[in-house]
Motif scaffolding. Structure first.
Motif, short mmCIF file in Angstrom:
data_model
loop_
_atom_site.label_atom_id
_atom_site.label_comp_id
_atom_site.label_asym_id
_atom_site.label_seq_id
_atom_site.Cartn_x
_atom_site.Cartn_y
_atom_site.Cartn_z
N LEU A 22 0.81 -1.22 0.00
CA LEU A 22 0.00 0.00 0.00
C LEU A 22 0.84 1.27 0.00
N TYR A 23 2.04 1.19 0.54
CA TYR A 23 2.99 2.27 0.39
C TYR A 23 4.38 1.65 0.32
N LEU A 24 5.38 2.45 0.01
CA LEU A 24 6.72 1.93 -0.27
C LEU A 24 7.31 1.16 0.91
N ARG A 25 7.93 0.03 0.59
CA ARG A 25 8.61 -0.74 1.63
C ARG A 25 9.74 0.09 2.25
N SER A 26 10.36 0.92 1.43
CA SER A 26 11.45 1.77 1.95
C SER A 26 10.93 2.78 2.96
N ASP A 27 9.62 3.07 2.90
CA ASP A 27 8.99 3.95 3.89
C ASP A 27 8.45 3.17 5.08
N LEU A 33 0.73 -5.66 4.64
CA LEU A 33 -0.15 -4.54 4.28
C LEU A 33 -0.12 -4.39 2.76
N THR A 34 -0.76 -5.34 2.10
CA THR A 34 -0.76 -5.39 0.64
C THR A 34 -2.16 -5.64 0.12
N VAL A 35 -2.34 -5.39 -1.18
CA VAL A 35 -3.59 -5.70 -1.87
C VAL A 35 -3.25 -6.48 -3.13
N HIS A 46 2.96 1.50 -10.65
CA HIS A 46 4.38 1.79 -10.48
C HIS A 46 4.92 2.70 -11.59
N GLN A 47 4.30 2.65 -12.76
CA GLN A 47 4.76 3.47 -13.88
C GLN A 47 4.43 4.94 -13.67
N PHE A 48 3.26 5.20 -13.10
CA PHE A 48 2.80 6.57 -12.90
C PHE A 48 2.52 6.82 -11.42
N PRO A 49 3.56 6.89 -10.58
CA PRO A 49 3.31 7.04 -9.15
C PRO A 49 2.57 8.34 -8.80
N SER A 50 2.67 9.36 -9.65
CA SER A 50 1.95 10.61 -9.35
C SER A 50 0.45 10.46 -9.61
N LYS A 51 0.08 9.44 -10.37
CA LYS A 51 -1.34 9.18 -10.65
C LYS A 51 -1.76 7.87 -10.03
N ARG A 52 -1.28 7.63 -8.81
CA ARG A 52 -1.58 6.37 -8.13
C ARG A 52 -3.08 6.12 -8.06
N VAL A 53 -3.40 4.86 -8.20
CA VAL A 53 -4.79 4.45 -8.08
C VAL A 53 -5.22 4.61 -6.63
N ASP A 54 -6.40 5.13 -6.42
CA ASP A 54 -6.93 5.22 -5.05
C ASP A 54 -7.31 3.80 -4.63
N ILE A 55 -6.38 3.15 -3.93
CA ILE A 55 -6.54 1.74 -3.58
C ILE A 55 -7.81 1.50 -2.77
N SER A 56 -8.12 2.40 -1.84
CA SER A 56 -9.29 2.21 -0.99
C SER A 56 -10.57 2.13 -1.82
#
Length: 190
Positions: A22-27, A33-35, A46-56
């Protein structure tokens, strides 16, 4: 382990499924905590992190779609059912026989403790609360729907409005008689 059924949380596909944090492992995102996402959707995230899908909201849409297809989407299994190979709820023959026995005993005027003992004799240990719900609910509905019915009724919403809300929000087509039965039970008019 990924959250929800093993279908894509974005598009609902059930093939080429991968886990997505759901968020970066590095963070510091933990591995649990995955989907689930299909390969194409996972790549887009992953290609367009600025346009992340609203996972919820994607998960909610996916669960509504899966529920509409008759698939089990999590939560406590209703007594008398199991999850089939295709992910749909199917009747459990042994538990269905116990359900029929419990309803028969209740219609004969037997008390809940007697019914509990009869179920235990058939290999199923159930709480008195569970037996009460089983024998007094003519139509089983999810606890989430029951809570929504009670809350919305207390807010003055009509049974018709509650029915439409359950269908649009949860994808559950709860029969009108079940809604009225819950309302009667909490109002003390049943």
């Amino acid at each position: 382990m990924a959250y929800g059924p093993k279908i894509c949380a974005c598009c609902g596909r059930d093939d080429a499924i991968e886990e997505h944090h759901l968020y970066l492992r590095s963070d510091g995102c933990p591995d649990d905590l995955t989907v689930w996402l299909c390969s194409p959707c996972h790549g887009r995230v992953h290609q367009f992190p600025s346009k992340r899908v609203d996972i919820s909201s994607a998960i909610k849409r996916s669960r509504v779609k899966a529920r509409a297809q008759g698939k089990y989407v999590g939560g406590k299994l209703p007594f008398g059912y199991r999850v089939g190979g295709d992910g749909a709820l199917v009747e459990d023959k042994e538990e269905q026989e116990i359900l029929a026995m419990m309803h028969t005993l209740r219609s004969e005027g037997k008390v809940l403790r007697f019914i509990q003992k009869a179920a235990e004799d058939r290999g199923r240990k159930l709480s008195l609360g569970a037996i009460h719900r089983i024998v007094n609910d003519p139509i089983p509905i999810s606890s989430r729907s029951r809570s929504s019915i009670i809350r919305r009724h207390s807010q003055g919403q009509s049974p018709d409005h509650i029915h439409r809300m359950l269908k649009s929000m949860y994808g559950e087509d709860v029969p009108m008689e079940a809604i009225k039965s819950v309302i009667e039970a909490v109002s003390g008019t049943g």
